[in-house]
Structure formats: structure tokens, C-alpha cells
Scaffold this motif. Structure first.
Motif, PDB file in Angstrom:
ATOM      1  N   MET A  32      52.369 -39.358  73.653  1.00 38.61           N
ATOM      2  CA  MET A  32      50.977 -39.374  74.033  1.00 38.61           C
ATOM      3  C   MET A  32      50.465 -40.813  73.928  1.00 38.61           C
ATOM      4  O   MET A  32      50.733 -41.501  72.953  1.00 38.61           O
ATOM      5  CB  MET A  32      50.201 -38.440  73.108  1.00 38.61           C
ATOM      6  N   SER A  33      49.704 -41.255  74.919  1.00 37.16           N
ATOM      7  CA  SER A  33      49.216 -42.632  74.939  1.00 37.16           C
ATOM      8  C   SER A  33      48.041 -42.817  73.975  1.00 37.16           C
ATOM      9  O   SER A  33      47.431 -41.861  73.498  1.00 37.16           O
ATOM     10  CB  SER A  33      48.780 -43.013  76.352  1.00 37.16           C
ATOM     11  N   PHE A  34      47.714 -44.051  73.719  1.00 36.22           N
ATOM     12  CA  PHE A  34      46.571 -44.400  72.868  1.00 36.22           C
ATOM     13  C   PHE A  34      45.301 -43.755  73.407  1.00 36.22           C
ATOM     14  O   PHE A  34      44.526 -43.163  72.656  1.00 36.22           O
ATOM     15  CB  PHE A  34      46.429 -45.929  72.810  1.00 36.22           C
ATOM     16  N   TYR A  35      45.073 -43.876  74.720  1.00 38.35           N
ATOM     17  CA  TYR A  35      43.867 -43.325  75.333  1.00 38.35           C
ATOM     18  C   TYR A  35      43.808 -41.807  75.155  1.00 38.35           C
ATOM     19  O   TYR A  35      42.765 -41.244  74.830  1.00 38.35           O
ATOM     20  CB  TYR A  35      43.821 -43.657  76.829  1.00 38.35           C
ATOM     21  N   GLU A  36      44.916 -41.150  75.393  1.00 37.68           N
ATOM     22  CA  GLU A  36      44.964 -39.692  75.267  1.00 37.68           C
ATOM     23  C   GLU A  36      44.684 -39.255  73.829  1.00 37.68           C
ATOM     24  O   GLU A  36      43.942 -38.299  73.594  1.00 37.68           O
ATOM     25  CB  GLU A  36      46.320 -39.168  75.737  1.00 37.68           C
ATOM     26  N   THR A  37      45.257 -39.979  72.871  1.00 35.12           N
ATOM     27  CA  THR A  37      45.015 -39.667  71.461  1.00 35.12           C
ATOM     28  C   THR A  37      43.539 -39.802  71.116  1.00 35.12           C
ATOM     29  O   THR A  37      42.958 -38.936  70.453  1.00 35.12           O
ATOM     30  CB  THR A  37      45.850 -40.604  70.556  1.00 35.12           C
ATOM     31  N   GLU A  38      42.907 -40.860  71.582  1.00 28.96           N
ATOM     32  CA  GLU A  38      41.492 -41.084  71.283  1.00 28.96           C
ATOM     33  C   GLU A  38      40.605 -40.038  71.956  1.00 28.96           C
ATOM     34  O   GLU A  38      39.663 -39.541  71.344  1.00 28.96           O
ATOM     35  CB  GLU A  38      41.068 -42.500  71.700  1.00 28.96           C
ATOM     36  N   LEU A  39      40.904 -39.689  73.209  1.00 28.76           N
ATOM     37  CA  LEU A  39      40.113 -38.664  73.902  1.00 28.76           C
ATOM     38  C   LEU A  39      40.237 -37.311  73.207  1.00 28.76           C
ATOM     39  O   LEU A  39      39.246 -36.586  73.080  1.00 28.76           O
ATOM     40  CB  LEU A  39      40.531 -38.571  75.368  1.00 28.76           C
ATOM     41  N   LYS A  40      41.423 -36.982  72.748  1.00 30.56           N
ATOM     42  CA  LYS A  40      41.611 -35.709  72.031  1.00 30.56           C
ATOM     43  C   LYS A  40      40.760 -35.671  70.763  1.00 30.56           C
ATOM     44  O   LYS A  40      40.188 -34.637  70.429  1.00 30.56           O
ATOM     45  CB  LYS A  40      43.083 -35.481  71.695  1.00 30.56           C
ATOM     46  N   LYS A  41      40.657 -36.788  70.057  1.00 26.89           N
ATOM     47  CA  LYS A  41      39.816 -36.850  68.860  1.00 26.89           C
ATOM     48  C   LYS A  41      38.345 -36.604  69.217  1.00 26.89           C
ATOM     49  O   LYS A  41      37.620 -35.987  68.462  1.00 26.89           O
ATOM     50  CB  LYS A  41      39.946 -38.212  68.169  1.00 26.89           C
TER      51      LYS A  41
END
Length: 135
Positions: A1-10
Motif C-alpha cells: 500500500m502506498s503512502f497516499y493510500e495509507t494516509e487516506l485510509k486513516k
């Protein structure tokens, strides 16, 4: 999972209106109901490769766009705290100010409140008092 995807999930964690979601780069796509979809994207508002805002699209799958909201992180966070994701040589990272857990909560609350206007209304559970029946 990319950095962006991780942040959006949060940012969307625990929002009950998003029935299912798919991560796609700097965006997350989700279902609000049978016809309504939501797309939440990290976007720039001035400096290239400095992602300082969210763009939220509400889309009716048969009739098209319903609403768009662009909101900067500093407008959501108290005291206009400036947080930004910077795309650098080593990949994306938070700029000078990393978001605190309380910042994620504020972003989540904003998204929850905004999406609640478009989510299907939940039927209240019937209680014996509502049906006139007693136990």
C-alpha cells in the motif's frame, strides 16, 4: 500500500456511510448507497507536489456529479495548522508538521459530517414504546 493510500485510509477510518472503498493512487473511491459514490482525493492548491487539501466529489452513477467540496487541511484543523504532503526524491512524506492523532480525528469528523448529508437515512430501530406494544 502506498503512502497516499495509507494516509487516506486513516482519514476515512470508521465512517459508516462508506460501504466499501477502493484505493487508487492519491484517491479513494467508495459507495454511499446504490447510486451515490464518493471520491476523496489529495490535491494541491498552489505549489506543485505539495498536497495540502482534500477534494471530495459526490457522484450519482447514473446522473453524474452531485457536489464537489475542496477543503484545505488548515481550514479543518484548529489554529490553521499547516500540514502538507510533499513529493520528494525519496517519495512522499509529511512536510514540516506531521499530523497528530487529533488532526486525523478532525479530518475524519469533517468527512463524516459532510458525507452524512448525502448518505441514505438510517431507519431508527423500533422499540416497544414506538410500536405501542409493551412487554
Amino acid at each position: 500500500m502506498s503512502f497516499y493510500e495509507t494516509e487516506l485510509k486513516k482519514m476515512i477510518k470508521g465512517i459508516p456511510f462508506i460501504q466499501s472503498h477502493t484505493l487508487a493512487g492519491k484517491s479513494i473511491l467508495g459507495k454511499l448507497d446504490r447510486d451515490l459514490r464518493v471520491k476523496i482525493s489529495l490535491v494541491t492548491t498552489g505549489i506543485a507536489e505539495h498536497y495540502d487539501a482534500l477534494k471530495v466529489h459526490i457522484i450519482n452513477r447514473t446522473e453524474g456529479e452531485v457536489d464537489i467540496q475542496l477543503v484545505k487541511f488548515r481550514d479543518i484543523l484548529s489554529n490553521g495548522k499547516y500540514i502538507v504532503i510533499v513529493e520528494g526524491r525519496d517519495g512522499p512524506t509529511w512536510g514540516l508538521n506531521n499530523p497528530l492523532q487529533s488532526d486525523y480525528i478532525k479530518i475524519n469528523q469533517f468527512l463524516h459530517n459532510y458525507l452524512s448529508y448525502f448518505a441514505p437515512e438510517q431507519e431508527p430501530e423500533e422499540t416497544p414504546e414506538m410500536t405501542g406494544q409493551s412487554m
